[in-house]
Design a protein around this motif. Sequence first.
Motif, short mmCIF file in Angstrom:
data_model
loop_
_atom_site.label_atom_id
_atom_site.label_comp_id
_atom_site.label_asym_id
_atom_site.label_seq_id
_atom_site.Cartn_x
_atom_site.Cartn_y
_atom_site.Cartn_z
N LEU A 126 0.83 -1.20 0.00
CA LEU A 126 0.00 0.00 0.00
C LEU A 126 0.87 1.25 0.00
N ALA A 127 1.95 1.24 0.76
CA ALA A 127 2.85 2.40 0.81
C ALA A 127 3.39 2.72 -0.58
N ARG A 130 0.61 4.26 -2.75
CA ARG A 130 0.33 5.66 -2.39
C ARG A 130 1.44 6.59 -2.84
N ARG A 133 3.78 8.16 -8.42
CA ARG A 133 3.19 9.25 -9.19
C ARG A 133 2.98 8.82 -10.64
N ARG A 162 -7.17 -2.14 -0.94
CA ARG A 162 -5.90 -1.51 -1.30
C ARG A 162 -6.11 -0.48 -2.40
N ALA A 165 -7.64 2.59 -0.76
CA ALA A 165 -6.67 3.28 0.09
C ALA A 165 -5.57 3.95 -0.74
N ALA A 166 -5.23 3.36 -1.88
CA ALA A 166 -4.18 3.93 -2.72
C ALA A 166 -4.63 5.24 -3.36
N GLY A 167 -5.91 5.31 -3.71
CA GLY A 167 -6.45 6.53 -4.28
C GLY A 167 -5.92 6.90 -5.65
N ARG A 168 -5.54 5.90 -6.43
CA ARG A 168 -5.06 6.17 -7.79
C ARG A 168 -5.45 5.02 -8.71
#
Length: 198
Positions: A126-127, A130, A133, A162, A165-168
């Motif tokens: 997850l890190a 996130r 880019r 996941r 939570a990642a938001g992408r």
Amino acid sequence: MSEFWTLERTARLLPARRRLRKALPPLLCFTDPARTPDPEAVAARLPRGAAIVYRHFGAPDAEARARRLAAITRARGLKLLIGQDAGLARRIGADGVHLPERLAHRAAGLKRANPRWIVTSAAHSLAAARASRADAVVLSVAFPSRSPSAGPALGPIRLAARVRAAGRPAYALGGVNTKRARRLLDAGLVGLAAVEAL
């Protein structure tokens, strides 16, 4: 042939694709020297709109093979991403690059320098998802996989968590096949990715 088309059609049904700001392929096919020894044959069978991610791992014939893949993908309406090697991607006029997780920090610079490129990156945590880019992250392992580097499978519920939570934008890789792909329709993905299933 049916595996290609069914996976691609399933990927096109993913609801998150309607919210994309940048056109991303619904299906990514990753090459592997052992599991896809003839990537040109794979590219010749992929459905229009899909992408092949050529990972050469330092092969001496990498540029010649990449040029053959570029010719096939252009003729068939596919996208070609080069694994890790931005220089090769530029030389052959590829559509972008896929970065391993350890190089994901290069995504923003590559996008600025090559605004038309599609830039994806691997995200095994997850890190990493996130922090990336890239235009999209490739999350793995979705399901049990025969890949020698595969860790424990996330499964549809943890994978969906996941993605949220990642938001992408995210793709699922690992053990994805026609039957399992249907279990990912509500996971928030923008596409599916595979190696052996294709």
